[in-house]
Design a protein around this motif. Sequence first.
Motif, mmCIF file in Angstrom:
data_model
loop_
_atom_site.group_PDB
_atom_site.id
_atom_site.type_symbol
_atom_site.label_atom_id
_atom_site.label_comp_id
_atom_site.label_asym_id
_atom_site.label_seq_id
_atom_site.Cartn_x
_atom_site.Cartn_y
_atom_site.Cartn_z
ATOM 1 N N ILE A 220 0.843 -1.196 0.000
ATOM 2 C CA ILE A 220 0.000 0.000 0.000
ATOM 3 C C ILE A 220 0.876 1.243 0.000
ATOM 4 O O ILE A 220 1.817 1.358 0.786
ATOM 5 C CB ILE A 220 -0.926 0.035 1.235
ATOM 6 N N LEU A 221 0.516 2.172 -0.872
ATOM 7 C CA LEU A 221 1.108 3.497 -0.893
ATOM 8 C C LEU A 221 0.011 4.465 -0.461
ATOM 9 O O LEU A 221 -1.038 4.535 -1.106
ATOM 10 C CB LEU A 221 1.603 3.854 -2.295
ATOM 11 N N VAL A 222 0.236 5.180 0.636
ATOM 12 C CA VAL A 222 -0.750 6.126 1.157
ATOM 13 C C VAL A 222 -0.201 7.535 1.010
ATOM 14 O O VAL A 222 0.875 7.832 1.524
ATOM 15 C CB VAL A 222 -1.071 5.850 2.648
ATOM 16 N N ASP A 223 -0.936 8.389 0.309
ATOM 17 C CA ASP A 223 -0.533 9.785 0.125
ATOM 18 C C ASP A 223 -1.426 10.658 1.005
ATOM 19 O O ASP A 223 -2.629 10.750 0.781
ATOM 20 C CB ASP A 223 -0.694 10.176 -1.342
ATOM 21 N N ILE A 224 -0.819 11.273 2.031
ATOM 22 C CA ILE A 224 -1.568 12.195 2.894
ATOM 23 C C ILE A 224 -0.965 13.597 2.822
ATOM 24 O O ILE A 224 -1.195 14.423 3.699
ATOM 25 C CB ILE A 224 -1.624 11.708 4.356
#
Length: 177
Positions: free
Chosen positions: A78-82
């Motif tokens: 998973i790549l999470v962009d916040i």
Amino acid sequence: MVVLEKELHLQTLKKPIYEYANQLINKINNRVGNSYYNYVEEHKLLIECFCGETEIEDVFELKNKIEVNLSQVPKFSILVDIQENTDKPYHKMNDAFIEFYSKSELTLKIDSIAIVTNTPNQVVNTILFIDDLKEVFDIPIRVFSSLEPAINWLHSDVSIDKIKSMLEDFKNTIVLK
């Protein structure tokens, strides 16, 4: 919806309308509030993006959609962009996420998680979340300040331009609070 209709109108000159209609339908289906996900099957990579202020209920709804849509996928990262998320950190939200993940079968399928942040507050809140999550799960999680090192750490050969394009497409369709 107006933004999506405007985007559809602008893009019809470049590609057949049915292609953009399908893309916009996917954006709507993969979006809840200011949250978005896209699964890149050939790279076994789930991309999540959270922008502006997100409601916890919206995030859980998005996570439930992900769980249903990826029920047949054996393992993925998973790549999470916040980077553009403006939520104020609070401990109850982290507790709610930990509880959600403890009940989710999705957790068993996750190889690793890379979280891309932009501000010191995001880094601190993410590290607190990781510390809490590590008490419950043994999933490698790291925080990054940009996309490229995050993708490299996930050992994904997906094009950084493809990831940036997906994220920009989503960010261009939302209205930040």
